[in-house]
Design a protein around this motif. Structure first.
Motif, short mmCIF file in Angstrom:
data_model
loop_
_atom_site.label_atom_id
_atom_site.label_comp_id
_atom_site.label_asym_id
_atom_site.label_seq_id
_atom_site.Cartn_x
_atom_site.Cartn_y
_atom_site.Cartn_z
N LEU A 44 29.07 10.47 -5.81
CA LEU A 44 27.83 10.99 -6.57
C LEU A 44 26.61 10.55 -5.94
CD1 LEU A 44 28.60 9.61 -10.33
CD2 LEU A 44 29.30 11.63 -9.03
N SER A 45 25.69 11.67 -5.86
CA SER A 45 24.27 11.59 -5.36
C SER A 45 23.33 11.82 -6.13
CB SER A 45 24.37 12.92 -4.46
OG SER A 45 25.22 12.78 -3.11
N CYS A 46 22.14 11.24 -6.02
CA CYS A 46 20.96 11.02 -6.76
C CYS A 46 19.84 11.50 -5.95
CB CYS A 46 20.99 9.81 -7.50
SG CYS A 46 19.28 9.67 -8.57
N THR A 47 19.50 12.63 -5.92
CA THR A 47 18.27 13.07 -5.06
C THR A 47 16.97 12.97 -5.92
OG1 THR A 47 19.66 14.70 -3.86
CG2 THR A 47 17.26 15.05 -3.49
N ILE A 48 16.17 12.23 -5.26
CA ILE A 48 14.77 11.76 -5.92
C ILE A 48 13.41 12.67 -5.06
CG2 ILE A 48 13.18 9.83 -6.13
CD1 ILE A 48 15.49 8.29 -6.27
N SER A 49 12.62 13.29 -5.93
CA SER A 49 11.49 13.95 -5.52
C SER A 49 10.41 13.37 -6.49
CB SER A 49 11.53 15.48 -5.82
OG SER A 49 11.76 15.75 -7.19
N GLY A 50 8.96 13.24 -5.72
CA GLY A 50 8.04 12.74 -6.60
C GLY A 50 7.73 11.56 -6.28
N PHE A 51 8.60 10.58 -5.58
CA PHE A 51 8.28 9.13 -5.39
C PHE A 51 9.35 8.53 -4.41
CE2 PHE A 51 11.95 6.98 -7.52
CZ PHE A 51 11.93 7.96 -8.75
N SER A 52 8.89 7.55 -3.55
CA SER A 52 9.69 7.13 -2.58
C SER A 52 10.84 6.29 -3.09
CB SER A 52 8.91 6.10 -1.24
OG SER A 52 9.81 5.96 -0.65
N ILE A 53 12.14 6.38 -2.60
CA ILE A 53 13.26 5.69 -3.19
C ILE A 53 13.10 4.24 -2.99
CG2 ILE A 53 14.60 5.88 -1.17
CD1 ILE A 53 17.05 6.13 -3.33
N GLU A 54 12.15 4.02 -1.72
CA GLU A 54 12.06 2.49 -1.24
C GLU A 54 11.35 1.59 -2.16
OE1 GLU A 54 10.23 2.87 2.76
OE2 GLU A 54 12.09 3.83 3.58
N ASP A 55 10.73 2.45 -2.98
CA ASP A 55 9.87 1.56 -3.90
C ASP A 55 10.15 1.48 -5.42
OD1 ASP A 55 6.97 3.29 -2.66
OD2 ASP A 55 7.69 1.50 -2.00
N TYR A 56 11.53 1.97 -5.55
CA TYR A 56 12.12 1.75 -6.84
C TYR A 56 13.44 1.20 -6.89
CZ TYR A 56 8.35 4.59 -8.66
OH TYR A 56 7.04 5.00 -9.19
N ASP A 57 13.78 0.42 -8.06
CA ASP A 57 15.14 -0.05 -8.32
C ASP A 57 16.04 1.25 -8.72
OD1 ASP A 57 15.29 -3.48 -9.13
OD2 ASP A 57 14.23 -2.49 -7.65
N ILE A 58 17.26 1.17 -8.53
CA ILE A 58 17.93 2.53 -8.99
C ILE A 58 19.23 1.84 -9.68
CG2 ILE A 58 19.47 4.26 -7.90
CD1 ILE A 58 16.44 4.81 -7.49
N GLY A 59 19.45 2.64 -10.53
CA GLY A 59 20.76 2.24 -11.16
C GLY A 59 21.72 3.57 -11.55
#
Length: 124
Positions: free
Chosen positions: A19-34
């Motif tokens: 599964l993929s979760c593509t993020i837009s609008g912020f950097s993934i480096e700054d957020y916890d992902i669940g």
């Protein structure tokens, strides 16, 4: 801010999916992902978490040793590699993100942003 989950499908027991979760609008480096999932008639279940602070991960007992979370900063995308899938893994899978640094990343309540869900069906 948008999270787009993809990669779900129908597989047989023992097979794998990513599964993929593509993020837009912020950097993934700054957020916890669940990653969470919800089977019909069941409550949403937290299954995996990746911490932004140190890259540590945690897993629900139901998926430990079979599922693996990762992130690619260059692609701003998180992944959930699911191996040895079982019929009980059938559910809609969601990715989520939060700016909070979580102690318990499998609790859905602190997550601010959610993807739309992708269906995984495991059946012979």
């Amino acid at each position: 801010v948008q999270l787009q989950a993809s990669g779900g499908g129908s597989v047989q027991p023992g097979e794998s999916l990513r599964l993929s979760c593509t993020i837009s609008g912020f950097s993934i480096e700054d957020y916890d992902i669940g990653w969470f999932r919800q089977a019909p008639g069941n409550e949403r279940e937290g299954i995996s978490h990746s911490a932004a602070s140190d890259g540590s991960t945690e897993y629900a007992d139901s998926v430990k040793g079979r599922f693996f979370i990762s992130r690619d900063s260059a692609k701003n995308t998180a992944f959930l590699d699911m191996n040895n899938l079982k019929p009980e893994d059938t559910a809609v899978y969601y990715c989520a993100a939060t700016g909070w640094r979580l102690v318990n990343g499998l609790d859905a309540r602190p997550y601010e942003y959610w993807g739309q869900g992708t269906l995984v069906t495991v059946s012979s």
